[in-house]
Design a protein around this motif. Structure first.
Motif, PDB file in Angstrom:
ATOM      1  N   GLN A  39       0.905  -1.226   0.025  1.00  0.00           N
ATOM      2  CA  GLN A  39      -0.206  -0.054   0.104  1.00  0.00           C
ATOM      3  C   GLN A  39       0.872   1.376   0.194  1.00  0.00           C
ATOM      4  N   GLN A  40       2.084   1.075   0.691  1.00  0.00           N
ATOM      5  CA  GLN A  40       2.599   2.345   0.881  1.00  0.00           C
ATOM      6  C   GLN A  40       3.315   2.950  -0.564  1.00  0.00           C
ATOM      7  N   ILE A  41       3.683   2.043  -1.381  1.00  0.00           N
ATOM      8  CA  ILE A  41       4.100   2.287  -2.692  1.00  0.00           C
ATOM      9  C   ILE A  41       2.984   2.762  -3.603  1.00  0.00           C
ATOM     10  N   VAL A  42       1.758   2.368  -3.421  1.00  0.00           N
ATOM     11  CA  VAL A  42       0.584   2.732  -4.295  1.00  0.00           C
ATOM     12  C   VAL A  42       0.521   4.180  -3.826  1.00  0.00           C
ATOM     13  N   ASP A  43       0.516   4.527  -2.374  1.00  0.00           N
ATOM     14  CA  ASP A  43       0.259   5.872  -2.068  1.00  0.00           C
ATOM     15  C   ASP A  43       1.403   6.688  -2.323  1.00  0.00           C
ATOM     16  N   LEU A  44       2.541   6.274  -2.484  1.00  0.00           N
ATOM     17  CA  LEU A  44       3.689   7.210  -2.979  1.00  0.00           C
ATOM     18  C   LEU A  44       3.322   7.728  -4.359  1.00  0.00           C
ATOM     19  N   ILE A  45       2.934   6.492  -5.275  1.00  0.00           N
ATOM     20  CA  ILE A  45       2.740   6.700  -6.824  1.00  0.00           C
ATOM     21  C   ILE A  45       1.572   7.804  -6.912  1.00  0.00           C
ATOM     22  N   ILE A  76      10.621  14.216  -2.360  1.00  0.00           N
ATOM     23  CA  ILE A  76      10.242  14.059  -1.118  1.00  0.00           C
ATOM     24  C   ILE A  76       9.725  12.630  -0.941  1.00  0.00           C
ATOM     25  N   GLY A  77       9.313  12.096  -2.122  1.00  0.00           N
ATOM     26  CA  GLY A  77       8.838  10.640  -1.860  1.00  0.00           C
ATOM     27  C   GLY A  77      10.023   9.831  -1.557  1.00  0.00           C
ATOM     28  N   LYS A  78      11.203   9.947  -2.353  1.00  0.00           N
ATOM     29  CA  LYS A  78      12.644   9.241  -2.010  1.00  0.00           C
ATOM     30  C   LYS A  78      12.896   9.513  -0.731  1.00  0.00           C
ATOM     31  N   SER A  79      12.660  10.804  -0.175  1.00  0.00           N
ATOM     32  CA  SER A  79      13.221  10.990   1.226  1.00  0.00           C
ATOM     33  C   SER A  79      12.298  10.060   2.249  1.00  0.00           C
ATOM     34  N   PHE A  80      11.376   9.440   2.103  1.00  0.00           N
ATOM     35  CA  PHE A  80      10.331   8.616   2.836  1.00  0.00           C
ATOM     36  C   PHE A  80      11.020   7.250   3.102  1.00  0.00           C
ATOM     37  N   VAL A  81      11.809   6.970   1.939  1.00  0.00           N
ATOM     38  CA  VAL A  81      12.118   5.436   2.030  1.00  0.00           C
ATOM     39  C   VAL A  81      12.799   4.944   2.980  1.00  0.00           C
ATOM     40  N   ASP A  82      13.420   5.284   3.910  1.00  0.00           N
ATOM     41  CA  ASP A  82      13.992   4.850   5.072  1.00  0.00           C
ATOM     42  C   ASP A  82      13.182   4.532   5.926  1.00  0.00           C
ATOM     43  N   GLU A  83      12.075   5.390   6.089  1.00  0.00           N
ATOM     44  CA  GLU A  83      10.959   5.357   7.043  1.00  0.00           C
ATOM     45  C   GLU A  83       9.994   4.229   6.742  1.00  0.00           C
ATOM     46  N   SER A 138       0.714   9.092   4.457  1.00  0.00           N
ATOM     47  CA  SER A 138       0.140  10.343   4.853  1.00  0.00           C
ATOM     48  C   SER A 138       0.232  10.668   6.254  1.00  0.00           C
ATOM     49  N   ASP A 139       0.633   9.891   7.237  1.00  0.00           N
ATOM     50  CA  ASP A 139       1.299  10.116   8.491  1.00  0.00           C
ATOM     51  C   ASP A 139       2.636  10.866   8.531  1.00  0.00           C
ATOM     52  N   ILE A 140       3.470  10.112   7.376  1.00  0.00           N
ATOM     53  CA  ILE A 140       4.779  10.714   7.443  1.00  0.00           C
ATOM     54  C   ILE A 140       4.617  12.323   6.940  1.00  0.00           C
ATOM     55  N   LEU A 141       3.582  12.461   5.755  1.00  0.00           N
ATOM     56  CA  LEU A 141       3.455  13.552   5.319  1.00  0.00           C
ATOM     57  C   LEU A 141       3.152  14.683   6.519  1.00  0.00           C
ATOM     58  N   LYS A 142       2.261  14.339   7.402  1.00  0.00           N
ATOM     59  CA  LYS A 142       1.636  15.071   8.353  1.00  0.00           C
ATOM     60  C   LYS A 142       2.888  15.360   9.439  1.00  0.00           C
TER      61      LYS A 142
END
Ligand code: ZN
Length: 485
Positions: free
Chosen positions: A379-385, A397-404, A413-417
């Protein structure tokens, strides 16, 4: 100009532990010995006490059948085991129970092939045979084998099932060997018979020669990664010998992976030294056609067929499909993921594939783990796309979420918030930032007059200033406009 590997002949013998078997080949000792105290997974059978009798693990025959089918070998319907005699501390019985394809004996499967692709050219590496045998004990040295003052013997490994895959001497370069092993690893994973990422689950012996000269056998290369390096080293050693006017001798050499050289162990044993004879304690094994077709029905789609289906069904390129299917877990992840959002089509499939092959695979390699060991969910990849498509975030920004997302179970959306990272797309805001950047970087602006490539550096500065949140396309448009003024 002639190729530097023109006269090279390589044949590989790959020993694979069937790590997905719960018990050893001829006794009920557990195979789950890694990290356990030495000599705690043993019984009279696997330490070869007199009077003990081996009993065959039926599942081992099933696993060998899976691999034989996947490699396109001709399975022998009946065979018996042989004793391969040699005297060494890793072998308490004084012989290894193995198969022998001469003197009336048969391998498990004859022939077969593995197709590799190198520089866009396909080549079939033809196999000689595959056969089953038991693993000897593990010898533990202090430092290297050549300098250790003593040897410890751990029999936990003794009697674990091995399958040996013997190629014909048709491999021409170390790179071909690397591709061959990559495909073999993938096929083994699809067969569900072994986890080759486990320490000590593979050992490779390589026969290497230069046309017209004696061959050496480099023993015990302990990981697929080392094979290419060992081959390169040994080929160079043989060439150097000949250059110095010395003839090569047939010998067994050991790959020392700490010093990254091969060292001479002994002159090669010849087959008669092993005094092969039939193992009388085991009955002949029958593998009938009904059993084989039963195993065949349960086999999953193999990587080659899957890559072809991915091209057809998901419109991925040949290149993308072939890389994506290599790791079964990643390919499974892909197929689950793209089905989550019913609106996805070929464009999104390609994005999904890019995420898996790019940022996700890079992260896995760096951290040396497999996708199933991470917290990543489809689901996380679906949301990124979708978030990138809808313009909520930039790709950066999407790439910067990979580690998390790899290490924590958080939704996009949580990471975004939490991070407050949103795409900046407001033109007035962007104009303001671009103006600032121009003012602060007059030197680059001057460069730009002579070198249009400096534009990228200026956009980079805008990115930096906004921690990757600024929309690169709109920024470029406004930057070009302002630079003209
Ligand atoms: Zn045992």
């Amino acid at each position: 100009m002639s190729n530097k590997y023109d006269d090279v002949i390589i044949g590989l013998e790959v020993h694979i532990q069937l790590t997905n078997l719960k018990t050893k080949f001829f006794c009920s000792c557990s195979t789950d010995y890694r990290g356990e105290e030495a000599n705690t997974h043993i019984c009279p059978i696997c330490i070869g006490l007199p009077g003990s009798l081996p009993v065959i693990n039926k599942k081992a025959i099933e696993f060998a059948t899976r691999l034989a089918l996947a490699l396109d070998c001709d399975i022998n319907n009946s065979f018996w085991f042989y004793r391969k005699n040699y005297f060494y501390p890793d072998l308490p019985k004084g012989f290894q129970i193995s198969q022998y394809n001469k003197a009336g004996g048969r391998a498990f499967g004859d022939g077969g092939k593995i197709t590799i692709k190198l520089n866009d050219k396909k080549k079939d590496i033809i196999l000689n045979r595959i056969h089953l045998e038991e693993d000897p004990a593990r010898l533990v040295h202090k430092g290297t084998i050549a300098t250790s003052p003593y040897t410890l013997v751990d029999y936990n490994r003794s009697g674990v099932t091995l399958i040996e895959i013997v190629s014909e001497p048709v491999i021409k370069t170390p790179e071909e060997a690397r591709e061959y092993l990559k495909q073999l690893k993938s096929i083994v994973q699809y067969c569900g018979i072994s986890n080759l990422d486990l320490e000590g689950s593979v050992r490779v012996d390589a026969n290497i020669s230069l046309k017209g000269h004696a061959r050496s056998e480099v023993k015990n290369i302990n990981s697929f990664k080392e094979v290419e390096r060992a081959l390169k080293w040994e080929i160079q050693r043989q060439k150097n010998q000949l250059k110095r006017g010395k003839e090569l001798i047939q010998e067994t050499r050991h790959w020392d992976d700490k010093r990254r050289i091969t060292i001479s162990l002994r002159t090669k044993e010849f087959e008669q030294d092993y005094r092969y004879f039939p193992e009388q304690d085991l009955v002949p094994i029958e593998v009938d056609d009904k059993f084989i077709s039963g195993v065949k029905k349960e086999l999953p789609e193999m990587p080659n067929a899957r890559a072809k289906r991915f091209q057809k069904k998901y419109k991925l390129s040949e290149f993308d499909s072939e890389i994506l299917v290599l790791d079964k877990d990643i390919a499974d992840f892909f197929e689950v993921g793209i089905k989550i959002d019913k609106s996805f089509g070929p464009e999104e499939y390609k994005f999904y594939c890019n995420w898996l092959m790019g940022d996700v695979s890079r992260w896995l390699n760096e951290n040396n783990i497999t996708i199933t060991e991470t917290k990543l969910n489809p689901q996380q990849i679906v949301d990124l796309i979708n978030f990138i498509k809808e313009g909520k975030i930039t790709g950066k920004i999407g790439k910067s979420f990979v580690d998390e997302i790899m290490t924590k179970d958080s939704s996009i959306s949580d990471i975004l918030k939490k991070t407050g990272k949103q795409r900046i797309s407001d033109k007035d805001k962007i104009t303001e930032i671009v103006k600032e950047v121009i003012k602060e970087n007059l030197k680059i602006v001057k460069d730009y007059e002579k070198n249009p490539k400096a534009l990228q550096a200026l956009i980079g500065k805008c990115m930096q200033k906004t921690k990757g949140q600024i929309d690169p396309e709109i920024t470029k448009e406004i930057m070009l406009k302002l630079l003209k003024e």
